[in-house]
Design an enzyme around this catalytic site. Sequence first.
Site, PDB file in Angstrom:
ATOM      1  N   SER A   1       0.684  -1.309  -0.020  1.00  0.00           N
ATOM      2  CA  SER A   1      -0.050  -0.066  -0.041  1.00  0.00           C
ATOM      3  C   SER A   1       0.825   1.210  -0.088  1.00  0.00           C
ATOM      4  O   SER A   1       2.175   1.140   0.447  1.00  0.00           O
ATOM      5  CB  SER A   1      -0.903   0.016   1.214  1.00  0.00           C
ATOM      6  OG  SER A   1      -1.297   1.186   1.482  1.00  0.00           O
TER       7      SER A   1
ATOM      8  N   TYR B   1      -2.170  -0.314  10.393  1.00  0.00           N
ATOM      9  CA  TYR B   1      -2.070  -0.838   8.953  1.00  0.00           C
ATOM     10  C   TYR B   1      -0.676  -0.250   8.439  1.00  0.00           C
ATOM     11  O   TYR B   1      -0.203  -1.022   7.884  1.00  0.00           O
ATOM     12  CB  TYR B   1      -3.455  -0.058   8.314  1.00  0.00           C
ATOM     13  CG  TYR B   1      -3.452  -0.325   6.714  1.00  0.00           C
ATOM     14  CD1 TYR B   1      -4.034  -1.618   6.540  1.00  0.00           C
ATOM     15  CD2 TYR B   1      -3.136   0.460   5.765  1.00  0.00           C
ATOM     16  CE1 TYR B   1      -4.064  -2.076   5.150  1.00  0.00           C
ATOM     17  CE2 TYR B   1      -3.295   0.067   4.554  1.00  0.00           C
ATOM     18  CZ  TYR B   1      -3.776  -0.926   4.310  1.00  0.00           C
ATOM     19  OH  TYR B   1      -4.001  -1.394   2.969  1.00  0.00           O
TER      20      TYR B   1
HETATM   21  N1  LIG Z   1      -8.534  -0.979  -1.058  1.00  0.00           N
HETATM   22  C1  LIG Z   1      -7.561  -0.227  -0.910  1.00  0.00           C
HETATM   23  O1  LIG Z   1      -7.956   1.088  -1.112  1.00  0.00           O
HETATM   24  C2  LIG Z   1      -6.277  -0.697  -0.974  1.00  0.00           C
HETATM   25  C3  LIG Z   1      -5.330  -0.006  -1.151  1.00  0.00           C
HETATM   26  C4  LIG Z   1      -3.841  -0.224  -1.049  1.00  0.00           C
HETATM   27  C5  LIG Z   1      -3.776  -1.708  -0.677  1.00  0.00           C
HETATM   28  N2  LIG Z   1      -4.766  -2.559  -0.532  1.00  0.00           N
HETATM   29  C6  LIG Z   1      -4.449  -3.692   0.013  1.00  0.00           C
HETATM   30  O2  LIG Z   1      -5.130  -4.691  -0.982  1.00  0.00           O
HETATM   31  C7  LIG Z   1      -5.310  -6.040  -0.413  1.00  0.00           C
HETATM   32  C8  LIG Z   1      -6.797  -6.444  -1.086  1.00  0.00           C
HETATM   33  O3  LIG Z   1      -7.644  -5.567  -0.248  1.00  0.00           O
HETATM   34  P1  LIG Z   1      -9.022  -5.261  -0.849  1.00  0.00           P
HETATM   35  O4  LIG Z   1      -9.242  -3.867  -1.025  1.00  0.00           O
HETATM   36  O5  LIG Z   1      -9.636  -6.296  -2.024  1.00  0.00           O
HETATM   37  O6  LIG Z   1     -10.090  -5.635   0.554  1.00  0.00           O
HETATM   38  P2  LIG Z   1     -11.122  -6.862   0.850  1.00  0.00           P
HETATM   39  O7  LIG Z   1     -11.647  -6.607   2.271  1.00  0.00           O
HETATM   40  O8  LIG Z   1     -12.112  -6.304  -0.274  1.00  0.00           O
HETATM   41  O9  LIG Z   1     -10.508  -8.186   0.473  1.00  0.00           O
HETATM   42  C9  LIG Z   1      -9.541  -8.733   1.311  1.00  0.00           C
HETATM   43  C10 LIG Z   1      -9.703 -10.220   1.263  1.00  0.00           C
HETATM   44  O10 LIG Z   1      -8.975 -10.848   2.348  1.00  0.00           O
HETATM   45  C11 LIG Z   1      -9.648 -11.925   3.021  1.00  0.00           C
HETATM   46  N3  LIG Z   1      -9.126 -12.014   4.276  1.00  0.00           N
HETATM   47  C12 LIG Z   1      -9.001 -11.096   5.340  1.00  0.00           C
HETATM   48  N4  LIG Z   1      -8.396 -11.653   6.363  1.00  0.00           N
HETATM   49  C13 LIG Z   1      -7.999 -13.149   5.873  1.00  0.00           C
HETATM   50  C14 LIG Z   1      -7.093 -14.081   6.554  1.00  0.00           C
HETATM   51  N5  LIG Z   1      -6.691 -14.119   7.924  1.00  0.00           N
HETATM   52  N6  LIG Z   1      -6.783 -15.309   5.686  1.00  0.00           N
HETATM   53  C15 LIG Z   1      -7.192 -15.123   4.360  1.00  0.00           C
HETATM   54  N7  LIG Z   1      -7.879 -14.374   3.931  1.00  0.00           N
HETATM   55  C16 LIG Z   1      -8.202 -13.306   4.564  1.00  0.00           C
HETATM   56  C17 LIG Z   1     -11.082 -11.285   3.167  1.00  0.00           C
HETATM   57  O11 LIG Z   1     -11.995 -12.223   3.422  1.00  0.00           O
HETATM   58  C18 LIG Z   1     -11.280 -10.785   1.853  1.00  0.00           C
HETATM   59  O12 LIG Z   1     -11.740 -11.730   0.945  1.00  0.00           O
HETATM   60  C19 LIG Z   1      -5.095  -5.759   0.906  1.00  0.00           C
HETATM   61  O13 LIG Z   1      -3.860  -6.246   1.291  1.00  0.00           O
HETATM   62  C20 LIG Z   1      -4.996  -4.481   1.203  1.00  0.00           C
HETATM   63  O14 LIG Z   1      -4.365  -3.949   2.435  1.00  0.00           O
HETATM   64  C21 LIG Z   1      -6.134  -1.956  -0.719  1.00  0.00           C
END
Ligand SMILES: NC(=O)c1ccc[n+]([C@@H]2O[C@H](COP(=O)([O-])OP(=O)(O)OC[C@H]3O[C@@H](n4cnc5c(N)ncnc54)[C@H](O)[C@@H]3O)[C@@H](O)[C@H]2O)c1
Length: 261
Positions: free
Chosen positions: A142, A155
């Site tokens: 991120s 985070y």
């Molecule tokens: N959404 C944003 O703006 C953003 C920005 C930068 C980085 N990210 C990163 O992208 C990645 C995905 O995020 P997203 O936005 O798709 O979020 P999201 O919440 O939609 O998806 C996350 C997924 O991870 C799964 N998960 C959570 N805990 C878990 C565990 N212990 N074991 C296995 N699976 C688990 C959840 O069930 C979910 O399906 C994350 O690492 C997040 O930090 C997101």
Amino acid sequence: MRFKDKVALVTGGAQGLGQAICERFASEGAVVIAADINEDKAKATAKEIGEKYGVTTLGLGLDVTDDFAVHTAMEDIDGNFGRLDILIANAGILKAGEITMFPVSEWRQVIEVNLVGYMICAKHACQIMQRQKSGVIIQINSKSGKKGSFRNSAYAASKFGGIGLTQSLALEMAQFGVRVNAVCPGNLLDGTLWQDSLFEQYAHTQGISVEDVRRKYMDQVPLGRGCTYDDVTNAVAFIASDEASYMTGQAINITGGQEMR
Ligand SMILES: NC(=O)c1ccc[n+]([C@@H]2O[C@H](COP(=O)([O-])OP(=O)(O)OC[C@H]3O[C@@H](n4cnc5c(N)ncnc54)[C@H](O)[C@@H]3O)[C@@H](O)[C@H]2O)c1
């Protein structure tokens, strides 16, 4: 079809960015394994993507913080497919809050999933990739892995740690022909995490309206828009491909110019 018959494991692959990454690899011919703590959704996503792109997929229930479960899942993948070419460490959670009020148990939980979970998955993937003498690991990091995040210490700490882990694994695995990189997306404002939880959490912790949260985060981006799943999957596919064969230990910003280091 850059990934024809390559085996790709995506953690947190049931929904959101993880689902988009699964779809991208499937569209380029990979065998895709969507592993997620939400087993039903992982299976449904894998089935849907397999049917759409005519590739082999598998949906797995997996908690990335459970060392034994990850070990068993990797053994099953190795047994079924004989290899693991790509690990995308995408599973992540976010809990925001003021430091003075932050429950330590919640702070620990964020570190446990985002950092320790990445380590556990990488550890077991590296055992297979070391033997193969090939493989690619990409952590979904991120912009908060490069710069502190307001009232979001757990985070940011977890993501900063992820870059240290990425660089260290890159050094350790280079001799085996395994590349380890991270990508650092900006705010996926139209994605599941923001829509289902972050707009509400940030409005609450920052004491502003949901509309003001959107405006605030858009205004911070030089290119003037939120990050999209395609922005991220384009970079992930490139880094996973042989076109990036001289890249390891990097943490690539995908932030519309918001982060430049
Ligand atoms: N959404 C944003 O703006 C953003 C920005 C930068 C980085 N990210 C990163 O992208 C990645 C995905 O995020 P997203 O936005 O798709 O979020 P999201 O919440 O939609 O998806 C996350 C997924 O991870 C799964 N998960 C959570 N805990 C878990 C565990 N212990 N074991 C296995 N699976 C688990 C959840 O069930 C979910 O399906 C994350 O690492 C997040 O930090 C997101």
